[in-house]
Every structure is written in structure tokens, then in C-alpha cells.
Write a protein that holds these residues in place. Structure first.
Motif, PDB file in Angstrom:
ATOM      1  N   TRP A 171      52.127 -79.460  11.013  1.00  0.00           N
ATOM      2  CA  TRP A 171      51.728 -79.994   9.717  1.00  0.00           C
ATOM      3  C   TRP A 171      50.217 -79.887   9.483  1.00  0.00           C
ATOM      4  N   GLU A 172      49.430 -79.591  10.499  1.00  0.00           N
ATOM      5  CA  GLU A 172      47.984 -79.506  10.334  1.00  0.00           C
ATOM      6  C   GLU A 172      47.488 -78.081  10.114  1.00  0.00           C
ATOM      7  N   TYR A 173      48.350 -77.099  10.293  1.00  0.00           N
ATOM      8  CA  TYR A 173      47.904 -75.705  10.253  1.00  0.00           C
ATOM      9  C   TYR A 173      47.962 -75.125   8.849  1.00  0.00           C
ATOM     10  N   GLN A 174      47.031 -74.214   8.587  1.00  0.00           N
ATOM     11  CA  GLN A 174      47.112 -73.323   7.451  1.00  0.00           C
ATOM     12  C   GLN A 174      47.104 -71.901   8.006  1.00  0.00           C
ATOM     13  N   PHE A 175      47.363 -70.911   7.138  1.00  0.00           N
ATOM     14  CA  PHE A 175      47.580 -69.557   7.633  1.00  0.00           C
ATOM     15  C   PHE A 175      46.792 -68.542   6.810  1.00  0.00           C
ATOM     16  N   TYR A 176      46.185 -67.587   7.524  1.00  0.00           N
ATOM     17  CA  TYR A 176      45.498 -66.495   6.852  1.00  0.00           C
ATOM     18  C   TYR A 176      46.484 -65.439   6.350  1.00  0.00           C
ATOM     19  N   ALA A 177      47.634 -65.286   7.004  1.00  0.00           N
ATOM     20  CA  ALA A 177      48.640 -64.289   6.614  1.00  0.00           C
ATOM     21  C   ALA A 177      50.005 -64.958   6.479  1.00  0.00           C
TER      22      ALA A 177
ATOM     23  N   LEU B 114      51.625 -67.978  20.681  1.00  0.00           N
ATOM     24  CA  LEU B 114      52.015 -66.829  21.497  1.00  0.00           C
ATOM     25  C   LEU B 114      52.525 -67.268  22.864  1.00  0.00           C
ATOM     26  N   LEU B 115      51.795 -68.190  23.496  1.00  0.00           N
ATOM     27  CA  LEU B 115      52.175 -68.648  24.832  1.00  0.00           C
ATOM     28  C   LEU B 115      53.546 -69.314  24.814  1.00  0.00           C
ATOM     29  N   PHE B 116      53.746 -70.254  23.885  1.00  0.00           N
ATOM     30  CA  PHE B 116      55.022 -70.956  23.819  1.00  0.00           C
ATOM     31  C   PHE B 116      56.158 -70.007  23.420  1.00  0.00           C
ATOM     32  N   GLY B 117      55.859 -69.058  22.533  1.00  0.00           N
ATOM     33  CA  GLY B 117      56.890 -68.107  22.137  1.00  0.00           C
ATOM     34  C   GLY B 117      57.363 -67.268  23.307  1.00  0.00           C
ATOM     35  N   LEU B 118      56.425 -66.744  24.099  1.00  0.00           N
ATOM     36  CA  LEU B 118      56.788 -65.935  25.256  1.00  0.00           C
ATOM     37  C   LEU B 118      57.521 -66.755  26.316  1.00  0.00           C
ATOM     38  N   ILE B 119      57.077 -68.014  26.496  1.00  0.00           N
ATOM     39  CA  ILE B 119      57.743 -68.873  27.485  1.00  0.00           C
ATOM     40  C   ILE B 119      59.196 -69.128  27.095  1.00  0.00           C
ATOM     41  N   PHE B 120      59.440 -69.486  25.836  1.00  0.00           N
ATOM     42  CA  PHE B 120      60.805 -69.788  25.404  1.00  0.00           C
ATOM     43  C   PHE B 120      61.691 -68.547  25.472  1.00  0.00           C
TER      44      PHE B 120
ATOM     45  N   ILE C 220      56.411 -65.429  15.367  1.00  0.00           N
ATOM     46  CA  ILE C 220      56.207 -65.148  13.944  1.00  0.00           C
ATOM     47  C   ILE C 220      55.073 -66.004  13.389  1.00  0.00           C
ATOM     48  N   ILE C 221      55.025 -67.266  13.806  1.00  0.00           N
ATOM     49  CA  ILE C 221      53.923 -68.138  13.359  1.00  0.00           C
ATOM     50  C   ILE C 221      52.595 -67.584  13.839  1.00  0.00           C
ATOM     51  N   ALA C 222      52.549 -67.048  15.050  1.00  0.00           N
ATOM     52  CA  ALA C 222      51.319 -66.433  15.563  1.00  0.00           C
ATOM     53  C   ALA C 222      50.901 -65.251  14.698  1.00  0.00           C
ATOM     54  N   LEU C 223      51.879 -64.460  14.230  1.00  0.00           N
ATOM     55  CA  LEU C 223      51.580 -63.329  13.346  1.00  0.00           C
ATOM     56  C   LEU C 223      50.945 -63.789  12.034  1.00  0.00           C
ATOM     57  N   ALA C 224      51.283 -65.004  11.588  1.00  0.00           N
ATOM     58  CA  ALA C 224      50.755 -65.526  10.328  1.00  0.00           C
ATOM     59  C   ALA C 224      49.308 -66.002  10.449  1.00  0.00           C
ATOM     60  N   LEU C 225      48.703 -65.863  11.649  1.00  0.00           N
ATOM     61  CA  LEU C 225      47.296 -66.223  11.900  1.00  0.00           C
ATOM     62  C   LEU C 225      47.005 -67.681  11.533  1.00  0.00           C
ATOM     63  N   PRO C 226      47.520 -68.625  12.313  1.00  0.00           N
ATOM     64  CA  PRO C 226      47.298 -70.039  12.017  1.00  0.00           C
ATOM     65  C   PRO C 226      45.874 -70.473  12.335  1.00  0.00           C
TER      66      PRO C 226
ATOM     67  N   LEU D 116      55.570 -65.547   7.457  1.00  0.00           N
ATOM     68  CA  LEU D 116      56.480 -66.681   7.679  1.00  0.00           C
ATOM     69  C   LEU D 116      57.857 -66.442   7.062  1.00  0.00           C
ATOM     70  N   TRP D 117      57.956 -65.494   6.118  1.00  0.00           N
ATOM     71  CA  TRP D 117      59.264 -65.185   5.545  1.00  0.00           C
ATOM     72  C   TRP D 117      60.224 -64.665   6.611  1.00  0.00           C
ATOM     73  N   LEU D 118      59.690 -64.095   7.684  1.00  0.00           N
ATOM     74  CA  LEU D 118      60.552 -63.588   8.757  1.00  0.00           C
ATOM     75  C   LEU D 118      61.328 -64.698   9.448  1.00  0.00           C
ATOM     76  N   LEU D 119      60.865 -65.941   9.318  1.00  0.00           N
ATOM     77  CA  LEU D 119      61.585 -67.057   9.938  1.00  0.00           C
ATOM     78  C   LEU D 119      63.010 -67.172   9.395  1.00  0.00           C
ATOM     79  N   LEU D 120      63.198 -66.743   8.153  1.00  0.00           N
ATOM     80  CA  LEU D 120      64.537 -66.817   7.565  1.00  0.00           C
ATOM     81  C   LEU D 120      65.512 -65.858   8.238  1.00  0.00           C
ATOM     82  N   LEU D 121      64.993 -64.800   8.864  1.00  0.00           N
ATOM     83  CA  LEU D 121      65.868 -63.819   9.499  1.00  0.00           C
ATOM     84  C   LEU D 121      66.385 -64.281  10.856  1.00  0.00           C
ATOM     85  N   ILE D 122      65.681 -65.211  11.478  1.00  0.00           N
ATOM     86  CA  ILE D 122      66.035 -65.597  12.850  1.00  0.00           C
ATOM     87  C   ILE D 122      67.459 -66.140  12.940  1.00  0.00           C
TER      88      ILE D 122
END
Length: 344
Positions: free
Chosen positions: A12-18, A322-328, A82-88, A22-28
Motif C-alpha cells: 500500500w505504500e508503493y508507487q510505480f514508474y512502469a 525480485l528476491l521474494f519472487g525467486l524464493i517462492f 511482475i511487481i518488480a518489472l513495474a519499478l516500485p 501490473l496488467w500481467l497480474l491478471l494473467l497469472i
């Protein structure tokens, strides 16, 4: 102090440069469902140690939950990537706030001559001036502030610093009569100018406060003002004291007595000094007006920063995601490979 890495996952605290990524989240969920459906219908790709017909009979057994857990881990991991790709980035992170705001360098040059002990301010001019200076300091955030005092001479009581507690302690310890008597306005300003060296921030300000006329010093007030102008320093001058007769403590052979004294402030000189450097002259006749003057200067300099400063954008912070994504994803894939047998 930097927070641990896992504390940065506060969505809830993040904003994104890209944010378009985040639209890719719908594909998951769609991709996970298709993958699950294909594995359910295919034969000989991945299976549990028991036949498929037995698995259907124990749909809510631990094995079924294990399958769902594997897909949940992979889905969460993919979401993090995907969130990492959005540059938080964290626009209001407390640890980074001062990294993106440019402050200014300020020197308060204060007259501490004997006339500053006049009681038209309570308890006297000097103590009132010190109190208002500390209030002004409390209102600043990213500025470096220094303190110069002068009588017949001048010295730097505190160089420019962001250690406001130390600066205020220094101000508390200042007393009249610490140096040669007199009022050397030019020396007081010149010493402050010398303290704002070339490594100072781009915006530099001197607040010079006095209650008298210049009667000492090796440098004239206007020469010091010219020096400030050449170094792009804005000088605000403040004349302190009521107009007319005021009570002032006078030392006599029989002790200290209160004596009526005529107040003389060279307002024309103080105004010329301020005008030459792009500043302003103010007259304070009581504690409230002195407080208002400091508030006015504070607002003027704060507005100048907002208008002139180009704020650097905070850096994006994809590392945690990125770290949490790779771990999961690793845990999900490893669980699938270890616990689910592959056919030849």
C-alpha cells in the motif's frame, strides 16, 4: 537506519514508474488454471505415487492441498516478479526523504552587545532573540544552520550544521559581554559571509539581527553586504527594539541599575544592506513581531526552495520483490520436482 529487507514489502505504500506491467497480474490465475487443467487431463507427464482415480476419491486429502500449495507458491512468486518489472518506489520513505530535498545554508548573525540587555522585550532583547532563533531552527528540516555573534568583534559560535540540538545548546550558552564591547555590524556580517564557503549549498542566507548603530569593526557594513552579494548570499536584516526610550541595565560602582536610554537603530543602513543582496529589512518592536519576522523569513525561503529546486526522483526498489519472487518460485518448483514423480 535501514529497515530489514522483508519490511519493504508493504504494497500500500508503493508507487510505480512502469505501472502498465501490473496488467500481467491478471494473467497469472488464468495461466495457473490452464496449467492445472492440462496436467489433470494429460497422462504420463506428472503424477503422484497413487493412480489418478484414487486421487479423485481423496480430493481433500493432504495430497490435494499440496498441489494447491505448489500452484499458490508459483503464482505468488510470479506476482512478485511482475511487481518488480513495474519499478516500485517508496515516495514517502522516512529513511530517504532528506535524500531528495535540497536544503539551504543559513547563518544567524546576532548582536550580543550590552544594549541587547534592554528590557523592552521579556526578559530582555537578547533572551527573546535567542528564543525566537531556536523556534526558527525547529521549523527547518534539511537546512544547515550556523550561528555567529558579534559585539565590537565577531566570532563563529557554531559552524553550519544539521545537528540542531547542539546548535540550540550553543545559542543557550551565549551571553552579552563575552567579547570586546561595541557594535561591529560589518564584522558580524563579514564573519557570517566567510563561513558560507564554496562547499555551501546553492542557496545561502544570512539573518543579521542588531539593536544599534555600527560603531566598530575593520570592515564597513556596506562592504560586507557587497561581499555577500558577490557570493550570491541573501541577507535579511532585523532591527530589534522599541522606538524611543527603554530601560537598560547599567553597571556602576554601586552595582547594576536600570537606566532610561534612547534607542537608536540605523534602519536606513540595514535596509540598504538587505536590498543590495536581494533580502529585506524588518523591525521588531516586541516578542510577537520578532516571531512573525522569523516566520516570514521561513516562509520566504521555503517557497524559494519549492520554486527553484529540481527534486530528484527517488530510486526504484525492485530488489525485495525480485528476491521474494525467486524464493517462492524456487520453493514451488522444487516441491513439484521432489514430491511429484516424473514419468520416463
Amino acid at each position: 537506519m535501514t529497515s530489514p529487507l522483508f519490511l519493504h514489502i508493504r504494497f500500500w505504500e508503493y508507487q510505480f514508474y512502469a505501472p502498465h506491467w501490473l496488467w500481467l497480474l491478471l494473467l497469472i490465475p488464468i495461466l495457473l488454471f490452464l496449467r492445472y487443467y492440462r496436467l489433470e487431463k494429460s497422462q504420463g507427464v506428472i503424477k503422484f505415487p497413487r493412480p489418478a482415480k484414487d486421487l479423485n476419491a481423496i480430493a481433500f486429502s493432504p495430497i490435494k492441498w499440496l498441489i494447491l500449495t505448489v500452484y499458490a507458491l508459483i503464482g505468488v512468486g510470479a506476482s512478485f516478479l511482475i511487481i518488480a518489472l513495474a519499478l516500485p518506489y517508496l515516495p514517502y520513505a522516512e529513511d530517504n526523504e532528506n535524500d531528495f530535498d535540497e536544503g539551504i545554508d543559513i547563518i544567524i548573525s546576532m548582536d550580543i552587545s550590552g544594549s541587547m540587555m534592554a528590557t523592552d522585550f521579556l526578559p530582555n532583547r537578547l533572551e527573546a532573540a535567542k528564543t525566537m532563533a531556536k523556534e526558527f531552527i525547529d521549523g527547518r528540516k534539511s537546512d544547515r544552520i550556523g550561528f555567529v555573534v558579534f559585539e565590537g568583534e565577531a566570532y563563529t559560535a557554531c559552524p553550519v550544521t544539521r545537528n540542531y540540538d547542539y546548535l540550540k545548546q550553543t545559542i543557550d550558552g551565549i551571553k552579552s559581554g563575552m567579547i570586546e564591547p561595541g557594535t561591529a555590524i560589518g564584522t558580524g556580517l563579514g564573519t557570517a559571509v566567510a563561513r558560507l564557503k564554496s562547499d555551501s549549498l546553492s542557496s545561502k542566507v544570512i539573518i543579521l539581527l542588531t539593536d544599534g548603530e555600527s560603531n566598530k569593526g575593520e570592515i564597513s557594513p556596506m562592504a560586507a553586504a557587497e561581499l555577500a552579494k558577490n557570493k550570491n548570499i541573501t541577507v535579511y536584516t532585523i532591527g530589534v527594539g522599541k522606538k524611543g526610550i527603554v530601560k537598560m541595565p547599567i553597571n556602576t560602582p554601586f552595582g547594576q541599575i536600570m537606566q532610561n536610554t534612547q534607542v537608536n537603530i540605523d534602519e536606513k543602513l540595514l535596509k540598504k544592506m538587505a536590498d543590495l543582496t536581494g533580502g529585506e529589512y524588518f523591525r521588531a518592536t516586541d516578542e510577537n513581531s520578532l516571531r512573525e519576522i522569523y516566520q516570514t523569513i521561513d516562509q520566504m525561503e521555503t517557497k524559494k526552495i519549492v520554486n527553484n529546486t529540481i527534486h530528484r526522483e527517488p530510486p526504484y526498489m525492485p530488489e525485495s520483490f525480485l528476491l521474494f519472487g525467486l524464493i517462492f518460485i524456487f520453493i514451488g518448483m522444487a516441491t513439484e520436482q521432489i514430491l511429484l514423480k516424473k514419468n520416463a
